[in-house]
Design an enzyme around this catalytic site. Structure first.
Site, mmCIF file in Angstrom:
data_model
loop_
_atom_site.group_PDB
_atom_site.id
_atom_site.type_symbol
_atom_site.label_atom_id
_atom_site.label_comp_id
_atom_site.label_asym_id
_atom_site.label_seq_id
_atom_site.Cartn_x
_atom_site.Cartn_y
_atom_site.Cartn_z
ATOM 1 N N LYS A 41 8.974 38.729 -6.763
ATOM 2 C CA LYS A 41 7.917 39.451 -7.475
ATOM 3 C C LYS A 41 8.444 40.234 -8.665
ATOM 4 C CE LYS A 41 4.019 38.331 -5.851
ATOM 5 N NZ LYS A 41 3.023 37.729 -6.718
ATOM 6 N N SER A 264 7.813 34.196 4.306
ATOM 7 C CA SER A 264 7.263 33.080 3.534
ATOM 8 C C SER A 264 8.296 31.988 3.301
ATOM 9 C CB SER A 264 6.675 33.563 2.213
ATOM 10 O OG SER A 264 7.653 34.187 1.446
HETATM 11 C C1 LIG Z 1 7.346 37.257 0.384
HETATM 12 C C2 LIG Z 1 6.476 36.548 -0.596
HETATM 13 N N1 LIG Z 1 6.379 35.250 -0.523
HETATM 14 C C3 LIG Z 1 5.590 34.552 -1.358
HETATM 15 C C4 LIG Z 1 4.836 35.161 -2.295
HETATM 16 C C5 LIG Z 1 3.881 34.328 -3.099
HETATM 17 O O1 LIG Z 1 4.077 34.304 -4.421
HETATM 18 P P1 LIG Z 1 2.846 34.146 -5.409
HETATM 19 O O2 LIG Z 1 2.080 35.418 -5.366
HETATM 20 O O3 LIG Z 1 3.512 33.919 -6.728
HETATM 21 O O4 LIG Z 1 2.014 32.990 -4.985
HETATM 22 C C6 LIG Z 1 4.907 36.514 -2.390
HETATM 23 C C7 LIG Z 1 4.051 37.210 -3.303
HETATM 24 O O5 LIG Z 1 3.554 38.278 -3.040
HETATM 25 C C8 LIG Z 1 5.740 37.242 -1.527
HETATM 26 O O6 LIG Z 1 5.824 38.575 -1.569
#
Ligand SMILES: Cc1ncc(COP(=O)(O)O)c(C=O)c1O
Length: 330
Positions: A41, A264
């Protein structure tokens, strides 16, 4: 090593982990957590703030507000501390304690919305709260990561080219979808520069991003309860939905090999393995996916046995971390 004068100048851009020794697939993981915001981020926050500063919308004395499940909040807290503006982060109970405390350490005002909106979940409730704050004080600025063009442009300029340069023979790019900033930026870059590469989006079951039914989700980062305004589905070739229990299994399997990564990452890796098994079982395709953050922020959840048992049941711990519920949605 670089010498920096602002925390956001440092970001490891070129680290990839070869996951073949763990999963037996030509799958590489771009690791994004090595910067002072601790996540991918940083890229979106830096771009969104720079665009707002250049437009004169934001500056010393302004107060920024944003809805975040955590990592965007940390990145904006860090930038706000460094650039001299206030920051209010509107989050919900799924934001883990370490993340909340990190934001507070940077001086942010963290507001936790405790009641989900009846149809639009916690995100709907958070966005309503942000709108109320903006209506009450004209000095409050909401850059809205769900709509801000800088969110995807950051990845079009950095993440996409970094992957393309390192993998000239890439077949599949697998990207988790939260606000879809990472997905849209990378997908646009690859459509324009390497249209032969398949773009696969990964989402959690229970997320409405790609039209699925809303359901309970416990792991922050991916998935939404309100469809993100940045999403253009025509740039995505396939969507894979992953059960959160598989996210946990995959994270724990990575940790068992010495890679302690965020929730994630488990979802993205699970989704990539599911897609490869279904579409390229010969094992010859090369795929890249992304680890958006590291594991420390998830010690009280994914990496806590009692939390996993209470949330997903004993079987998630008992089977040695092998994902078995992966399903390709389309
Ligand atoms: C841990 C994590 N994974 C994935 C994402 C996803 O990214 P995006 O918001 O660019 O889709 C985020 C975004 O907040 C995140 O904090």
């Amino acid at each position: 090593m670089p010498v920096i004068t602002a925390p956001h100048e440092f970001d490891v851009q070129d680290l990839f982990v070869d996951l073949h020794p763990i999963f037996g697939r030509r799958l590489y993981l771009k690791v994004e957590g090595f910067n002072f915001a601790g996540s991918i981020k940083l890229k979106a926050a830096r771009e969104i703030v720079a665009q707002a500063e250049a437009a004169g919308v934001l500056g010393p004395g302004s107060t920024l507000v944003e809805s975040s499940s955590g990592n965007m909040g940390v990145a904006l807290s860090m930038l706000a501390a460094n650039r001299g503006f206030g920051f209010v982060c509107v989050t919900d109970p799924r934001c883990n304690v370490a993340t909340r405390r990190t934001m507070q350490a940077f001086g942010a005002d963290v507001r936790v919305v405790t009641e989900p909106h009846p149809t639009e979940g916690y995100l709907g409730a958070r966005l309503r709260y942000v709108r109320e704050l903006c209506a009450a004080d004209e000095k409050v600025v909401w850059l809205n990561q769900y709509e801000a063009q800088g969110n995807w442009m950051a990845h079009y300029r950095t993440t996409g080219p970094a992957i393309a340069d390192r993998f000239p023979h890439l077949d599949v790019l697998v990207i988790g979808a939260g606000t879809t900033g990472t997905l849209m930026g990378c997908a646009r870059y690859f459509r324009e520069h390497r249209p032969d590469v398949r773009v696969v989006a990964v989402d959690s079951f229970g997320s409405v991003t790609f039209g699925g039914a809303a359901g309970p989700r416990h792991i922050p980062g991916l998935g939404t309860s309100v469809r993100p305004g940045l999403l253009d589905e025509s740039l995505v070739d396939h969507v894979v939905h992953v059960a959160e229990a598989d996210t946990v299994r995959t994270c724990r399997r990575l940790a068992a090999h010495g890679y302690h990564l965020g929730g994630s990452t488990g979802t993205a890796v699970s989704g990539a393995l599911a897609w490869l098994s279904e579409h390229r079982p010969d094992g010859r395709a090369t795929a890249v996916t992304i680890a958006p953050d590291l594991g420390e922020r998830y010690l009280d959840t994914l990496y806590d046995d009692s939390w996993v048992r209470d949330t997903f049941g004993d079987s998630t711990l008992a089977d040695g971390g092998e994902p078995d519920e992966r399903r390709a949605a389309r």
